[in-house]
Design an enzyme around this catalytic site. Structure first.
Site, PDB file in Angstrom:
ATOM      1  N   ASP A 193     -12.445   2.122   6.262  1.00 55.38           N
ATOM      2  CA  ASP A 193     -12.113   1.710   4.900  1.00 55.38           C
ATOM      3  C   ASP A 193     -12.777   0.363   4.568  1.00 55.38           C
ATOM      4  OD1 ASP A 193     -10.890   2.052   2.426  1.00 55.38           O
ATOM      5  OD2 ASP A 193      -9.027   1.066   3.030  1.00 55.38           O
TER       6      ASP A 193
ATOM      7  N   GLY B  41       0.838  -1.195   0.000  1.00 51.98           N
ATOM      8  CA  GLY B  41       0.000   0.000   0.000  1.00 51.98           C
ATOM      9  C   GLY B  41       0.867   1.236   0.000  1.00 51.98           C
TER      10      GLY B  41
END
Length: 260
Positions: A150, A35
């Site tokens: 998220d 990420g």
């Protein structure tokens, strides 16, 4: 300036080589994800022979206290989860200036991969059932004053119809109850977004012009009511229990429609 930073990250953030043993315990097999601030490795514990997952804070992020704080916050949150359908923290440590933490390996297929790679579709009843099965996981973290922040299909794994919630990198712990009541609405909104996404897996557009979902999708009125409240078009839901009640009503309406 941005291109220089990107170039710096390219050279500094190289993943650990396959076969490397980290912390005298974890043999790296391969990278399974990355990420904006972390690299995730599939590893084997050389003492127990069990599969583990290591997450490393990108070396380029060590220069800023805020990035390190985010990583430490994620570790703190995972240590609080204590749920079989969520990551379990084993340890966190530093090696040669790099920060890591280890967790259990959750076997399952990513929902995004399932939908796009296998063309998996969800009808209205199946979409509602998916949300209903996800609600206990959201309820679990909310009772611990954790806001995920998220919740999306790429952060949900499925294995034999069992759901797993992962990636708490953007999560927050909020001890102020009144403030938490406000921010948890973001997780409720994400549930509506997921439901809408699943419903569209069976949609075939007949119009060249995109229309609102209320016009494109043919849904039971109970499902429309549920979506409008999750997406805060109508009055937002105050609790998980109130969401579950309306999901059950929508499921019942779909069952009756199928029997008619």
């Amino acid at each position: 300036m941005r291109s220089i930073r990107k170039l710096h990250q390219f050279f500094v953030d190289k993943p650990v080589d396959n076969g490397t043993i980290i912390n005298n315990l974890y043999r790296v097999s391969h990278v399974i994800g990355s990420g904006s601030y972390g690299i995730i490795y599939y590893c084997k514990d050389i003492q127990t022979n069990e599969i583990r997952v290591l997450k490393q804070l990108r070396p380029s992020k060590h220069r800023t206290k805020s990035e390190v704080a985010l990583f430490e916050n994620e570790i703190s949150i995972i240590s609080r989860l204590q749920h079989p359908s969520m990551p379990q923290l084993y340890e966190y440590f530093s090696v040669n200036g790099s920060l890591f933490y280890s967790m259990n390996y959750i076997e399952g297929i990513n929902m995004e991969e399932l939908i796009f790679s296998t063309n998996k579709t969800f009808n209205e009843k199946e979409s509602l059932a998916f949300i209903f099965n996800l609600l206990p996981l959201i309820d679990h973290i909310h009772k611990r004053n954790i806001y995920h922040g998220d919740i999306r299909i790429s952060n949900i794994l499925i294995n034999k119809d069992k759901l797993y919630l992962i990636d708490f990198g953007l999560s927050k712990i909020e001890q102020n109850d009144s403030k938490f009541l406000e921010i948890r609405q973001g997780d409720y909104y994400d549930l509506g977004d997921i439901l809408l996404y699943l419903l569209y897996t069976t949609y075939s557009s007949k119009n060249k012009k995109a229309l609102p979902w209320t016009e494109e999708l043919t849904l039971e009125q109970e499902t429309v009511h549920l979506l409008k409240r999750l997406l805060q078009i109508n009055e937002a839901y105050p609790t998980i229990e109130s969401i579950a009640k309306d999901v059950e009503a929508a499921l019942l309406a779909n069952t009756k429609e199928n029997q008619a």
